[in-house]
Motif scaffolding. Structure first.
Motif, PDB file in Angstrom:
ATOM      1  N   UNK A 249      44.375  43.375  30.876  1.00 53.48           N
ATOM      2  CA  UNK A 249      45.286  43.668  31.975  1.00 53.48           C
ATOM      3  C   UNK A 249      44.649  43.407  33.343  1.00 53.48           C
ATOM      4  N   UNK A 250      43.460  42.835  33.341  1.00 51.55           N
ATOM      5  CA  UNK A 250      42.743  42.552  34.587  1.00 51.55           C
ATOM      6  C   UNK A 250      42.307  41.089  34.586  1.00 51.55           C
ATOM      7  N   UNK A 251      42.083  40.517  35.771  1.00 51.21           N
ATOM      8  CA  UNK A 251      41.837  39.066  35.860  1.00 51.21           C
ATOM      9  C   UNK A 251      40.426  38.637  35.456  1.00 51.21           C
ATOM     10  N   UNK A 252      40.057  38.956  34.213  1.00 58.39           N
ATOM     11  CA  UNK A 252      38.799  38.483  33.653  1.00 58.39           C
ATOM     12  C   UNK A 252      39.041  37.165  32.926  1.00 58.39           C
ATOM     13  N   UNK A 253      38.038  36.320  32.791  1.00 59.50           N
ATOM     14  CA  UNK A 253      38.180  35.113  31.963  1.00 59.50           C
ATOM     15  C   UNK A 253      38.474  35.499  30.517  1.00 59.50           C
ATOM     16  N   UNK A 254      39.158  34.631  29.772  1.00 56.04           N
ATOM     17  CA  UNK A 254      39.479  34.938  28.369  1.00 56.04           C
ATOM     18  C   UNK A 254      38.217  35.113  27.529  1.00 56.04           C
ATOM     19  N   UNK A 255      38.337  35.939  26.489  1.00 59.82           N
ATOM     20  CA  UNK A 255      37.260  36.098  25.516  1.00 59.82           C
ATOM     21  C   UNK A 255      37.896  36.357  24.152  1.00 59.82           C
TER      22      UNK A 255
ATOM     23  N   UNK B  20      26.866  46.976  50.504  1.00 62.23           N
ATOM     24  CA  UNK B  20      27.966  47.652  51.192  1.00 62.23           C
ATOM     25  C   UNK B  20      29.288  47.047  50.749  1.00 62.23           C
ATOM     26  N   UNK B  21      30.374  47.779  50.969  1.00 58.54           N
ATOM     27  CA  UNK B  21      31.699  47.342  50.520  1.00 58.54           C
ATOM     28  C   UNK B  21      32.113  46.015  51.145  1.00 58.54           C
ATOM     29  N   UNK B  22      31.648  45.749  52.380  1.00 56.79           N
ATOM     30  CA  UNK B  22      32.031  44.513  53.061  1.00 56.79           C
ATOM     31  C   UNK B  22      31.003  43.395  52.879  1.00 56.79           C
ATOM     32  N   UNK B  23      30.075  43.579  51.942  1.00 53.22           N
ATOM     33  CA  UNK B  23      29.029  42.564  51.736  1.00 53.22           C
ATOM     34  C   UNK B  23      28.795  42.306  50.251  1.00 53.22           C
ATOM     35  N   UNK B  24      29.847  42.398  49.444  1.00 56.35           N
ATOM     36  CA  UNK B  24      29.713  42.187  48.007  1.00 56.35           C
ATOM     37  C   UNK B  24      29.477  40.696  47.723  1.00 56.35           C
ATOM     38  N   UNK B  25      28.446  40.352  46.965  1.00 57.86           N
ATOM     39  CA  UNK B  25      28.180  38.935  46.649  1.00 57.86           C
ATOM     40  C   UNK B  25      29.161  38.412  45.610  1.00 57.86           C
ATOM     41  N   UNK B  26      29.038  37.131  45.272  1.00 60.69           N
ATOM     42  CA  UNK B  26      29.937  36.550  44.267  1.00 60.69           C
ATOM     43  C   UNK B  26      29.737  37.241  42.929  1.00 60.69           C
ATOM     44  N   UNK B  27      30.845  37.646  42.325  1.00 64.75           N
ATOM     45  CA  UNK B  27      30.792  38.479  41.134  1.00 64.75           C
ATOM     46  C   UNK B  27      30.902  37.672  39.845  1.00 64.75           C
ATOM     47  N   UNK B  28      30.291  38.193  38.804  1.00 69.04           N
ATOM     48  CA  UNK B  28      30.437  37.660  37.451  1.00 69.04           C
ATOM     49  C   UNK B  28      31.735  38.244  36.887  1.00 69.04           C
ATOM     50  N   UNK B  29      32.832  37.514  37.024  1.00 70.11           N
ATOM     51  CA  UNK B  29      34.154  38.071  36.745  1.00 70.11           C
ATOM     52  C   UNK B  29      34.409  38.328  35.262  1.00 70.11           C
ATOM     53  N   UNK B  30      33.567  37.808  34.382  1.00 67.63           N
ATOM     54  CA  UNK B  30      33.701  38.186  32.981  1.00 67.63           C
ATOM     55  C   UNK B  30      33.285  39.644  32.781  1.00 67.63           C
TER      56      UNK B  30
END
Length: 205
Positions: free
Chosen positions: A134-140, A171-181
């Motif tokens: 239900x969340x925008x993760x890549x398929x698995x 900090x909340x306004x400095x989040x780096x690129x996330x591993x969306x899986x």
């Protein structure tokens, strides 16, 4: 939302796995193995992966099919959240991973945080239980529930591990690129909201 072909393949695999768990007739066993092969063929066709590894993956799943449990620790320090850099893709995530047999979910998340970051913590609240689909993760190929715990920082210092190369607070306004899986930006934002609203109940779905 995950593609329909993946949803169908996972449901067919679950039917096959459950059938093989309880089948007593060799004819039923053959039928459920055929269903498992169809599920693997769907995955192989649409994911462009080879069929044998998918069949081996499915064959390794024994017993009644249930969702896997992924635990994630939200650790805060000075209004910043702890993230770890994943070796596999070079992106950042909340420390965590699959829960282990023989451990409670809270014990698993404390262990995962320590192994991936070097920080000792104590799980103090279950913040959210999310269906990964239900969340925008890549398929698995697995159906999984994601459990997010707020963890109190007790001590330690940042280290790398066999799965991670860095650990740092952001900090909340400095989040780096996330591993969306592993985690999404909306989930990270929700963790910050829980710090601002400690009386909020556990979120789900």
């Amino acid at each position: 939302m995950e593609p329909k072909w993946l949803e169908w393949a996972k449901k067919l695999q679950a039917i096959a796995q459950n059938g093989l768990t309880y089948a007593e007739s060799p004819f039923d066993t053959d039928r459920y193995n055929s269903v498992r092969e169809i599920a693997a063929q769907i995955l192989a066709t649409y994911s462009e992966e080879e069929l044998p590894p998918i069949l081996n993956l499915f064959a390794g799943e024994l017993g009644y099919a249930t969702p896997k449990i992924d635990v994630r620790g939200a650790v805060f320090k000075d209004n910043k959240i702890l993230l770890v850099k994943e070796r596999t893709d070079g992106f950042w995530a909340l420390p965590g991973g699959w829960a282990d047999v023989g451990e409670s979910a809270a014990e698993s998340v404390v262990r995962e945080v320590y192994e991936e970051s070097g920080f000792q913590t104590r799980a103090v609240k279950l913040l959210a239980v999310y269906d990964r689909n239900k969340h925008p993760h890549p398929p698995m190929p697995y159906h999984a529930y994601k459990l997010f715990f707020q963890c109190e920082l007790l001590g330690g210092s940042p280290v790398d591990s066999i799965e991670t190369t860095e650990a740092s607070f952001f900090a909340a306004d400095a989040i780096p690129e996330l591993s969306t899986s592993r985690v999404t930006s909306s989930q990270i934002s929700q963790m910050f909201e829980y710090v601002r609203h400690p009386d909020w109940p556990t979120d789900f779905d």
